[in-house]
Design a protein around this motif. Structure first.
Motif, mmCIF file in Angstrom:
data_model
loop_
_atom_site.group_PDB
_atom_site.id
_atom_site.type_symbol
_atom_site.label_atom_id
_atom_site.label_comp_id
_atom_site.label_asym_id
_atom_site.label_seq_id
_atom_site.Cartn_x
_atom_site.Cartn_y
_atom_site.Cartn_z
ATOM 1 N N LYS A 189 88.040 -25.883 5.798
ATOM 2 C CA LYS A 189 87.147 -26.696 6.630
ATOM 3 C C LYS A 189 85.706 -26.592 6.137
ATOM 4 O O LYS A 189 84.970 -27.578 6.129
ATOM 5 N N SER A 192 85.513 -28.734 3.035
ATOM 6 C CA SER A 192 85.596 -30.150 3.398
ATOM 7 C C SER A 192 84.301 -30.637 4.042
ATOM 8 O O SER A 192 83.767 -31.693 3.680
ATOM 9 N N ASP A 193 83.779 -29.863 4.988
ATOM 10 C CA ASP A 193 82.535 -30.242 5.665
ATOM 11 C C ASP A 193 81.366 -30.308 4.679
ATOM 12 O O ASP A 193 80.509 -31.193 4.762
ATOM 13 N N SER A 194 81.343 -29.356 3.751
ATOM 14 C CA SER A 194 80.249 -29.307 2.770
ATOM 15 C C SER A 194 80.328 -30.483 1.810
ATOM 16 O O SER A 194 79.295 -31.038 1.408
ATOM 17 N N ILE A 195 81.545 -30.887 1.430
ATOM 18 C CA ILE A 195 81.707 -32.068 0.577
ATOM 19 C C ILE A 195 81.184 -33.303 1.293
ATOM 20 O O ILE A 195 80.458 -34.121 0.709
ATOM 21 N N ASN A 196 81.521 -33.434 2.567
ATOM 22 C CA ASN A 196 81.050 -34.576 3.355
ATOM 23 C C ASN A 196 79.534 -34.600 3.464
ATOM 24 O O ASN A 196 78.904 -35.666 3.473
ATOM 25 N N ASP A 197 78.919 -33.423 3.538
ATOM 26 C CA ASP A 197 77.461 -33.334 3.639
ATOM 27 C C ASP A 197 76.772 -33.818 2.360
ATOM 28 O O ASP A 197 75.644 -34.332 2.414
ATOM 29 N N ALA A 199 78.413 -35.742 -0.277
ATOM 30 C CA ALA A 199 79.111 -36.809 -0.992
ATOM 31 C C ALA A 199 78.267 -38.059 -1.217
ATOM 32 O O ALA A 199 77.454 -38.450 -0.371
ATOM 33 N N GLY A 203 82.344 -40.636 -2.301
ATOM 34 C CA GLY A 203 82.933 -39.416 -1.758
ATOM 35 C C GLY A 203 82.853 -38.197 -2.660
ATOM 36 O O GLY A 203 83.345 -37.125 -2.297
ATOM 37 N N ARG A 259 85.990 -34.098 -4.372
ATOM 38 C CA ARG A 259 86.007 -34.908 -3.165
ATOM 39 C C ARG A 259 87.310 -34.676 -2.404
ATOM 40 O O ARG A 259 88.271 -34.141 -2.943
ATOM 41 N N THR A 260 87.294 -35.058 -1.157
ATOM 42 C CA THR A 260 88.481 -34.934 -0.317
ATOM 43 C C THR A 260 89.386 -36.133 -0.573
ATOM 44 O O THR A 260 88.916 -37.269 -0.636
#
Length: 261
Positions: A189, A192-197, A199, A203, A259-260
């Motif tokens: 998590k 994943s959260d850090s990638i979203n921050d 991206a 992505g 990326r996710t």
């Protein structure tokens, strides 16, 4: 061409709260982040509890600082370290500090040093209280540091292992690490959260920025805590992420993006 200078670090050891068994491993880890300008260790050297440190100080160039325990129940070592740290800070001769201790009493010191613009690295056992860990830019657990042997011993050990492998003709095996166990720690998590921050519109997040952001969120993050030497193999152990290694046209230079899926 101007050469980049290694950050200068003040390394302060708390003899009362860290074991002496892997001093070389600690110093090898510290060398990744800068050059130790000060190497001092604090304790009451009249006590038998710190006797083990005496045998490793000279060979590692660490200066012992004597601090008597004037009052029962009071930790004079902590006070001496804190005073010295502030003195070193005001000299302006270092770029950061490494506090080697498992004691939460250094939480305020770490916070104060960071407020002054210093990088603060912590090294201690896994029993170290969360407030001290969170107060550091990066915290490394002693349990993940491999013992560093002398060069002569390494050569001898390597030869013995080579002969043993040649006789047995058995392939080397890497201990399996269960990604599910890693995920149970909430790491997936965090990634994943850090990638979203970070991206971009497609992505993708740059691996270097991702590692730095995870470290800011979780100062004790280290791929070695999960059985991996580097961040890329750790991320590859999850099915939910994909990695893109992009050539830059420069020799031995590849940019890695995540990326996710």
């Amino acid at each position: 061409m101007e050469l980049t200078r290694d950050p200068r670090l003040a390394v302060l050891f708390d003899a009362d709260n860290v074991p002496y068994s892997n001093v070389r491993g600690m110093l090898a880890e510290i060398a990744k982040y800068g050059t130790p300008t000060f190497k001092r260790i604090y304790g009451d050297w009249t006590k038998p509890t710190v006797a083990g440190w005496k045998t490793v100080l000279l060979e590692n160039g660490i200066t012992p600082i004597q601090q008597y325990s004037y009052t029962t129940g009071k930790n004079a070592t902590d006070s001496a370290m804190i005073i010295d740290a502030m003195d070193i800070l005001y000299t302006g001769r270092v770029d950061g500090f490494c506090i080697v201790s498992s004691d939460s009493d250094f939480t305020r010191l770490a916070t104060r040093l960071r407020e002054a613009g210093m990088k603060v690295y912590g090294i201690g056992e896994k029993k170290t209280p969360i407030p001290f860990i969170a107060a550091c830019d990066k915290f490394i657990y002693l349990e993940i540091l491999k013992p560093v042997e002398s060069v002569a011993k390494q050569i001898t050990t390597s030869k013995v292992k080579s002969k043993t492998r040649a006789k047995s003709k058995e392939p080397l095996q890497t201990p399996a690490v269960n990604p599910i166990e890693v995920a149970n720690k909430g790491l997936s998590k965090v990634i994943s959260d850090s990638i979203n921050d970070l991206a971009d519109e497609n992505g993708w997040a740059f691996l270097g920025d991702l590692g730095n952001l995870i470290l800011k969120k979780q100062p004790d993050f280290d791929p070695r805590n999960y059985g991996f030497k580097k961040l890329v193999p750790l991320i590859k152990s999850f099915d939910q992420f994909e990695i893109d290694e992009r050539e830059t046209g420069k020799k031995n230079t590849t940019l890695v993006f995540v990326r996710t899926k």
